[in-house]
Motif scaffolding. Structure first.
Motif, PDB file in Angstrom:
ATOM      1  N   SER A  32    -104.574 -33.001  -2.987  1.00 26.85           N
ATOM      2  CA  SER A  32    -105.603 -34.040  -2.953  1.00 26.85           C
ATOM      3  C   SER A  32    -105.035 -35.406  -3.307  1.00 26.85           C
ATOM      4  O   SER A  32    -104.213 -35.545  -4.210  1.00 26.85           O
ATOM      5  CB  SER A  32    -106.724 -33.687  -3.931  1.00 26.85           C
ATOM      6  OG  SER A  32    -107.682 -34.722  -3.981  1.00 26.85           O
ATOM      7  N   LEU A  33    -105.495 -36.402  -2.563  1.00 25.93           N
ATOM      8  CA  LEU A  33    -105.057 -37.789  -2.789  1.00 25.93           C
ATOM      9  C   LEU A  33    -106.282 -38.683  -2.641  1.00 25.93           C
ATOM     10  O   LEU A  33    -106.743 -38.947  -1.548  1.00 25.93           O
ATOM     11  CB  LEU A  33    -103.983 -38.176  -1.770  1.00 25.93           C
ATOM     12  CG  LEU A  33    -103.424 -39.590  -1.866  1.00 25.93           C
ATOM     13  CD1 LEU A  33    -102.546 -39.740  -3.099  1.00 25.93           C
ATOM     14  CD2 LEU A  33    -102.624 -39.935  -0.619  1.00 25.93           C
ATOM     15  N   ARG A  34    -106.824 -39.153  -3.775  1.00 25.21           N
ATOM     16  CA  ARG A  34    -107.986 -40.031  -3.752  1.00 25.21           C
ATOM     17  C   ARG A  34    -107.578 -41.427  -4.194  1.00 25.21           C
ATOM     18  O   ARG A  34    -106.509 -41.649  -4.721  1.00 25.21           O
ATOM     19  CB  ARG A  34    -109.082 -39.498  -4.698  1.00 25.21           C
ATOM     20  CG  ARG A  34    -109.766 -38.209  -4.271  1.00 25.21           C
ATOM     21  CD  ARG A  34    -110.716 -38.369  -3.094  1.00 25.21           C
ATOM     22  NE  ARG A  34    -111.599 -39.525  -3.223  1.00 25.21           N
ATOM     23  CZ  ARG A  34    -112.696 -39.569  -3.963  1.00 25.21           C
ATOM     24  NH1 ARG A  34    -113.065 -38.528  -4.670  1.00 25.21           N
ATOM     25  NH2 ARG A  34    -113.442 -40.652  -3.986  1.00 25.21           N
ATOM     26  N   GLY A  35    -108.492 -42.372  -4.005  1.00 15.39           N
ATOM     27  CA  GLY A  35    -108.252 -43.738  -4.439  1.00 15.39           C
ATOM     28  C   GLY A  35    -108.254 -44.693  -3.265  1.00 15.39           C
ATOM     29  O   GLY A  35    -108.368 -44.295  -2.113  1.00 15.39           O
ATOM     30  N   ASN A  36    -108.157 -45.981  -3.583  1.00 13.45           N
ATOM     31  CA  ASN A  36    -108.102 -46.999  -2.544  1.00 13.45           C
ATOM     32  C   ASN A  36    -106.768 -46.920  -1.810  1.00 13.45           C
ATOM     33  O   ASN A  36    -105.811 -46.319  -2.282  1.00 13.45           O
ATOM     34  CB  ASN A  36    -108.303 -48.387  -3.154  1.00 13.45           C
ATOM     35  CG  ASN A  36    -109.675 -48.524  -3.799  1.00 13.45           C
ATOM     36  OD1 ASN A  36    -110.634 -47.910  -3.343  1.00 13.45           O
ATOM     37  ND2 ASN A  36    -109.760 -49.298  -4.867  1.00 13.45           N
ATOM     38  N   ILE A  37    -106.718 -47.563  -0.657  1.00 14.72           N
ATOM     39  CA  ILE A  37    -105.541 -47.479   0.203  1.00 14.72           C
ATOM     40  C   ILE A  37    -104.270 -47.934  -0.523  1.00 14.72           C
ATOM     41  O   ILE A  37    -103.208 -47.297  -0.402  1.00 14.72           O
ATOM     42  CB  ILE A  37    -105.796 -48.283   1.508  1.00 14.72           C
ATOM     43  CG1 ILE A  37    -104.689 -48.065   2.521  1.00 14.72           C
ATOM     44  CG2 ILE A  37    -105.992 -49.754   1.235  1.00 14.72           C
ATOM     45  CD1 ILE A  37    -105.062 -48.646   3.895  1.00 14.72           C
ATOM     46  N   ASP A  38    -104.364 -48.992  -1.325  1.00 15.61           N
ATOM     47  CA  ASP A  38    -103.179 -49.484  -2.033  1.00 15.61           C
ATOM     48  C   ASP A  38    -102.747 -48.518  -3.136  1.00 15.61           C
ATOM     49  O   ASP A  38    -101.547 -48.287  -3.338  1.00 15.61           O
ATOM     50  CB  ASP A  38    -103.418 -50.896  -2.598  1.00 15.61           C
ATOM     51  CG  ASP A  38    -104.795 -51.073  -3.211  1.00 15.61           C
ATOM     52  OD1 ASP A  38    -105.684 -50.266  -2.898  1.00 15.61           O
ATOM     53  OD2 ASP A  38    -104.991 -52.012  -4.001  1.00 15.61           O
ATOM     54  N   SER A  39    -103.711 -47.900  -3.834  1.00 23.56           N
ATOM     55  CA  SER A  39    -103.336 -46.951  -4.894  1.00 23.56           C
ATOM     56  C   SER A  39    -102.761 -45.670  -4.291  1.00 23.56           C
ATOM     57  O   SER A  39    -101.875 -45.047  -4.875  1.00 23.56           O
ATOM     58  CB  SER A  39    -104.542 -46.627  -5.789  1.00 23.56           C
ATOM     59  OG  SER A  39    -105.534 -45.930  -5.077  1.00 23.56           O
ATOM     60  N   ARG A  40    -103.229 -45.281  -3.106  1.00 25.94           N
ATOM     61  CA  ARG A  40    -102.641 -44.095  -2.453  1.00 25.94           C
ATOM     62  C   ARG A  40    -101.198 -44.362  -2.046  1.00 25.94           C
ATOM     63  O   ARG A  40    -100.337 -43.486  -2.158  1.00 25.94           O
ATOM     64  CB  ARG A  40    -103.471 -43.701  -1.230  1.00 25.94           C
ATOM     65  CG  ARG A  40    -104.858 -43.203  -1.572  1.00 25.94           C
ATOM     66  CD  ARG A  40    -105.523 -42.575  -0.369  1.00 25.94           C
ATOM     67  NE  ARG A  40    -106.959 -42.759  -0.404  1.00 25.94           N
ATOM     68  CZ  ARG A  40    -107.797 -42.198   0.460  1.00 25.94           C
ATOM     69  NH1 ARG A  40    -107.334 -41.446   1.430  1.00 25.94           N
ATOM     70  NH2 ARG A  40    -109.090 -42.406   0.363  1.00 25.94           N
ATOM     71  N   LEU A  41    -100.933 -45.566  -1.565  1.00 20.85           N
ATOM     72  CA  LEU A  41     -99.551 -45.911  -1.204  1.00 20.85           C
ATOM     73  C   LEU A  41     -98.650 -45.896  -2.441  1.00 20.85           C
ATOM     74  O   LEU A  41     -97.497 -45.461  -2.375  1.00 20.85           O
ATOM     75  CB  LEU A  41     -99.509 -47.277  -0.524  1.00 20.85           C
ATOM     76  CG  LEU A  41    -100.079 -47.325   0.906  1.00 20.85           C
ATOM     77  CD1 LEU A  41    -100.266 -48.771   1.362  1.00 20.85           C
ATOM     78  CD2 LEU A  41     -99.180 -46.575   1.889  1.00 20.85           C
ATOM     79  N   ARG A  42     -99.185 -46.346  -3.580  1.00 19.82           N
ATOM     80  CA  ARG A  42     -98.398 -46.310  -4.825  1.00 19.82           C
ATOM     81  C   ARG A  42     -98.106 -44.871  -5.248  1.00 19.82           C
ATOM     82  O   ARG A  42     -97.014 -44.548  -5.703  1.00 19.82           O
ATOM     83  CB  ARG A  42     -99.133 -47.040  -5.960  1.00 19.82           C
ATOM     84  CG  ARG A  42     -99.036 -48.548  -5.891  1.00 19.82           C
ATOM     85  CD  ARG A  42     -99.422 -49.200  -7.207  1.00 19.82           C
ATOM     86  NE  ARG A  42    -100.775 -48.876  -7.629  1.00 19.82           N
ATOM     87  CZ  ARG A  42    -101.862 -49.529  -7.224  1.00 19.82           C
ATOM     88  NH1 ARG A  42    -101.748 -50.554  -6.384  1.00 19.82           N
ATOM     89  NH2 ARG A  42    -103.058 -49.181  -7.654  1.00 19.82           N
ATOM     90  N   LYS A  43     -99.106 -43.989  -5.061  1.00 22.76           N
ATOM     91  CA  LYS A  43     -98.938 -42.589  -5.463  1.00 22.76           C
ATOM     92  C   LYS A  43     -97.874 -41.880  -4.633  1.00 22.76           C
ATOM     93  O   LYS A  43     -97.274 -40.906  -5.094  1.00 22.76           O
ATOM     94  CB  LYS A  43    -100.283 -41.849  -5.361  1.00 22.76           C
ATOM     95  CG  LYS A  43    -101.270 -42.242  -6.453  1.00 22.76           C
ATOM     96  CD  LYS A  43    -102.609 -41.544  -6.271  1.00 22.76           C
ATOM     97  CE  LYS A  43    -103.596 -41.988  -7.353  1.00 22.76           C
ATOM     98  NZ  LYS A  43    -104.932 -41.352  -7.191  1.00 22.76           N
ATOM     99  N   LEU A  44     -97.653 -42.345  -3.405  1.00 25.00           N
ATOM    100  CA  LEU A  44     -96.563 -41.790  -2.591  1.00 25.00           C
ATOM    101  C   LEU A  44     -95.244 -41.913  -3.341  1.00 25.00           C
ATOM    102  O   LEU A  44     -94.400 -41.011  -3.308  1.00 25.00           O
ATOM    103  CB  LEU A  44     -96.490 -42.527  -1.244  1.00 25.00           C
ATOM    104  CG  LEU A  44     -95.306 -42.196  -0.334  1.00 25.00           C
ATOM    105  CD1 LEU A  44     -95.350 -40.737   0.117  1.00 25.00           C
ATOM    106  CD2 LEU A  44     -95.301 -43.109   0.892  1.00 25.00           C
ATOM    107  N   GLU A  45     -95.066 -43.032  -4.047  1.00 22.74           N
ATOM    108  CA  GLU A  45     -93.819 -43.276  -4.772  1.00 22.74           C
ATOM    109  C   GLU A  45     -93.822 -42.641  -6.167  1.00 22.74           C
ATOM    110  O   GLU A  45     -92.782 -42.214  -6.662  1.00 22.74           O
ATOM    111  CB  GLU A  45     -93.583 -44.795  -4.919  1.00 22.74           C
ATOM    112  CG  GLU A  45     -93.656 -45.589  -3.622  1.00 22.74           C
ATOM    113  CD  GLU A  45     -92.572 -45.193  -2.642  1.00 22.74           C
ATOM    114  OE1 GLU A  45     -91.508 -44.708  -3.080  1.00 22.74           O
ATOM    115  OE2 GLU A  45     -92.791 -45.368  -1.425  1.00 22.74           O
ATOM    116  N   THR A  46     -94.990 -42.564  -6.809  1.00 20.79           N
ATOM    117  CA  THR A  46     -95.022 -42.198  -8.236  1.00 20.79           C
ATOM    118  C   THR A  46     -95.385 -40.744  -8.508  1.00 20.79           C
ATOM    119  O   THR A  46     -95.159 -40.260  -9.613  1.00 20.79           O
ATOM    120  CB  THR A  46     -96.029 -43.090  -8.994  1.00 20.79           C
ATOM    121  OG1 THR A  46     -97.349 -42.890  -8.435  1.00 20.79           O
ATOM    122  CG2 THR A  46     -95.648 -44.558  -8.888  1.00 20.79           C
TER     123      THR A  46
END
Length: 320
Positions: free
Chosen positions: A151-165
């Motif tokens: 699961s990956l929730r959040g706004n588009i910018d926070s999802r892109l950050r989660k790809l890295e973190t």
């Protein structure tokens, strides 16, 4: 001439505010061209879908997760107009509200954003892939059952950050949002519609208003894109017949084939609609493609074909 101030309701995310700003700029241009006395003001509204970020969309449940509070503000006359991502809009609108315009659609497909620049086929066995969508995960499991979908929730910018973190090898997002934000360069590849059929209305916006607001409806009619409106109508009718929402794996995509010289309703020409219902684990994907002239009738026919194949049983089990 005194200008009427139109209050435009929107979600608070960066993407929602960006696309609302783009819509207002287009409407202001139309007002200038046609001498219409409107000015615009943005009102940010927090929705249930934005408040609950630690649960998958399918488990939050219910329709209109991202629109209900905005629609209530419109019914209460606190706002006059709302800009929605069409894929967030339930197939049935509250009494007294209508879609006043569906502007031209941008990219409808899903985008794969890979940390190492790998395509879906190139991702290693057991790769960790983030998505918040049962529709996406169902279709991806059907072709890559080895992937670890999380699961990956959040706004588009926070999802892109989660790809890295958060250790994802790749994430899946709607390409339209990335395009509207000017972030196309983040896209590794677009998933073909025969691999991952988009959500109903994906890539399109809906401009919702009160049905009795004749002044505003006239302005919005100038902004409506006829082809997008017809194709999205077919997709939304398909969704309505299946009574679908975020908690079930449903996809649909309609293409306008142009005029065919026949006496088609509303001069619609021919529309080809593909609809999909999938088992959440990807073990069964039902698809049907039909071509027709009347968008609503076409949506019903594709939905009913899938129901005959057992789509209603898959959806009932998914809801439970």
């Amino acid at each position: 001439m005194t200008k009427r101030i139109l209050v435009v309701g929107t979600r608070q995310s960066q993407l929602a505010l960006t696309q609302t700003g783009q819509v207002i700029a287009s409407l202001e241009k139309l007002c200038q061209e046609h001498g219409l006395p409107f000015a615009f003001e943005i009102r940010k509204i927090l929705t249930k879908g934005d408040r609950i970020l630690d649960v998958t969309l399918s488990k939050v449940g219910g329709k209109g997760l991202f629109v209900k509070e905005i629609e209530q503000a419109m019914l209460d006359k606190e706002i006059d107009l709302a800009v929605h991502s069409m894929k967030d809009m339930p197939s049935e609108l509250p009494e007294g509200l209508i879609n006043g315009a569906i502007p031209i659609r941008v990219e409808p497909r899903d985008a794969l954003i890979s940390r190492e620049g790998l395509s879906l086929e190139e991702l290693p066995h057991g790769a960790k892939v983030g998505t918040s969508s049962l529709r996406r995960s169902s279709q991806l499991r059907a072709i890559r059952p080895d992937l670890r979908l999380e699961s990956l929730r959040g706004n588009i910018d926070s999802r892109l950050r989660k790809l890295e973190t958060e250790g994802f090898d790749a994430i899946i997002l709607a390409a339209a949002g990335l395009k509207r934000m000017g972030w196309e360069d983040r896209i590794t590849s677009l998933l073909p519609v025969d691999v991952c059929l988009p959500a109903v209305g994906q890539g399109a916006l809906g401009l919702e208003c009160r049905e009795d607001d004749a002044e505003l409806r006239h302005l919005l009619s100038l902004y409506n894109d006829r082809v997008t409106s017809l194709t999205v109508t077919a997709e939304r009718r398909f969704l309505a017949v299946l009574n679908g929402g975020c908690q079930v794996p449903i996809g649909a995509y309609a293409v306008w084939n142009g005029m065919n010289g026949g006496n088609s309703p509303a001069g619609a020409g021919s529309i080809t609609l593909t609809g999909m219902v999938g088992d959440p684990d990807g073990s069964l994907i039902l698809k049907e493609t039909l071509t027709g002239e009347d968008p609503a009738s076409l949506g019903e026919k594709v939905a009913n074909k899938l129901i005959l194949q057992g789509a209603d049983r898959i959806l009932a089990a998914a809801r439970e």
